[in-house]
Design an enzyme around this catalytic site. Structure first.
Site, PDB file in Angstrom:
ATOM      1  N   GLU A  65      15.346 -58.024 -28.624  1.00 46.92           N
ATOM      2  CA  GLU A  65      15.391 -56.554 -28.258  1.00 46.92           C
ATOM      3  C   GLU A  65      14.592 -56.350 -26.845  1.00 46.92           C
ATOM      4  OE1 GLU A  65      15.068 -53.614 -30.980  1.00 46.92           O
ATOM      5  OE2 GLU A  65      16.805 -54.361 -32.121  1.00 46.92           O
ATOM      6  N   ASP A  66      13.743 -57.271 -26.670  1.00 49.12           N
ATOM      7  CA  ASP A  66      12.781 -57.472 -25.443  1.00 49.12           C
ATOM      8  C   ASP A  66      13.545 -58.058 -24.298  1.00 49.12           C
ATOM      9  OD1 ASP A  66      10.933 -56.161 -26.748  1.00 49.12           O
ATOM     10  OD2 ASP A  66       9.967 -57.929 -27.438  1.00 49.12           O
TER      11      ASP A  66
END
Length: 250
Positions: A65-66
């Site tokens: 998700e980064d």
């Protein structure tokens, strides 16, 4: 995985690894190593304690998700269960758990693993690998991470039945909070230099393993002996790792 789950179909894990490699491509850690090495290390720790395939997949993707990975991509490629685990790992409040909590029942078999236990296993594996490589983090941050680890995460690991993980978290944190004499730094650098004898693809793994073992040795004499043993065995290890793997005929 097959050591704990002999009949496992690793297709899903391979797909998760492919997604992690795709979205973390070009990212590096403070050490300069490709970021993917961290994802694989976390997944390996989770696999070593016997977690099922969905948890290993979520470990591979725990930081996706980064990246520029589109929303819904993980669910589409690896399944909604893995996607939910990845999301829960990001939002979990470990402060809400305490040693002795029924939600951390260490006697619960892996086959009936709760979502909270799966999330905790990934978070602990993430911190364990970060502690193994904490030498590359700024000194100020090292102390804060070590204090949180020894006060919160190591006890949680033991409460969840992950005694070996908890012990290593404690020992690595203690080494940061109560640093040993300068000789420790010298032996650490010697071990790092010895990894240059190994194939490039194997250096990160062996450096981390050697330094993690070195960190828990209590005296200068035991650390010196360990370094000397590594020095003697490194050439043979290098030859072994470079030798082609002979596959059995089908």
């Amino acid at each position: 995985m097959r050591a704990h789950h002999p009949e496992v179909d690793i297709t899903l894990i391979e797909r998760a690894h492919g997604e992690a490699a795709r979205w973390h491509a070009g990212q590096t850690r403070y050490s300069g190593d490709p970021y993917l090495t961290h994802c694989v290390a976390v997944a390996a720790i989770v696999a070593d304690v016997g977690m099922p395939p969905t948890v290993v997949c979520a470990a591979l993707l725990h930081d996706v998700e980064d990246t520029l990975c589109p929303p819904g991509r993980v669910a589409e490629r690896v399944g909604p269960d893995v996607a939910q685990l990845v999301s829960d790992v990001r939002t979990a409040n470990l402060g809400a758990l305490r040693p002795g909590s029924p939600r951390l029942d260490a006697a619960r078999p892996i086959a009936r693993l709760t979502q909270e236990q799966a999330v905790l296993a990934i978070r602990l594996a993430d911190r364990l690998h970060n502690m193994r490589t904490i030498e590359f983090v700024a000194p100020g941050k090292q102390h804060g991470k070590a204090r949180e680890t020894i006060d919160v995460l190591a006890p949680l690991a033991r409460a969840a039945g992950l005694a070996d993980v908890g012990q290593e978290l404690h020992d690595l944190s203690a080494a940061v909070l109560r640093p040993v004499p300068t000789a420790f730094a010298v032996t650490t650098r010697v071990l790092a230099l010895l990894t240059m004898l190994l194939p490039s693809t194997q250096r990160v793994r062996w450096r981390q393993e050697w330094q993690a073992e070195l960190a828990v040795l209590p005296t200068r004499r035991t650390r010196t002996r360990f370094t000397f043993r590594v020095l003697l065995s490194a050439p043979r290890l290098s030859l072994t790792l470079r030798r082609p793997i002979c596959q059995e005929p089908r």
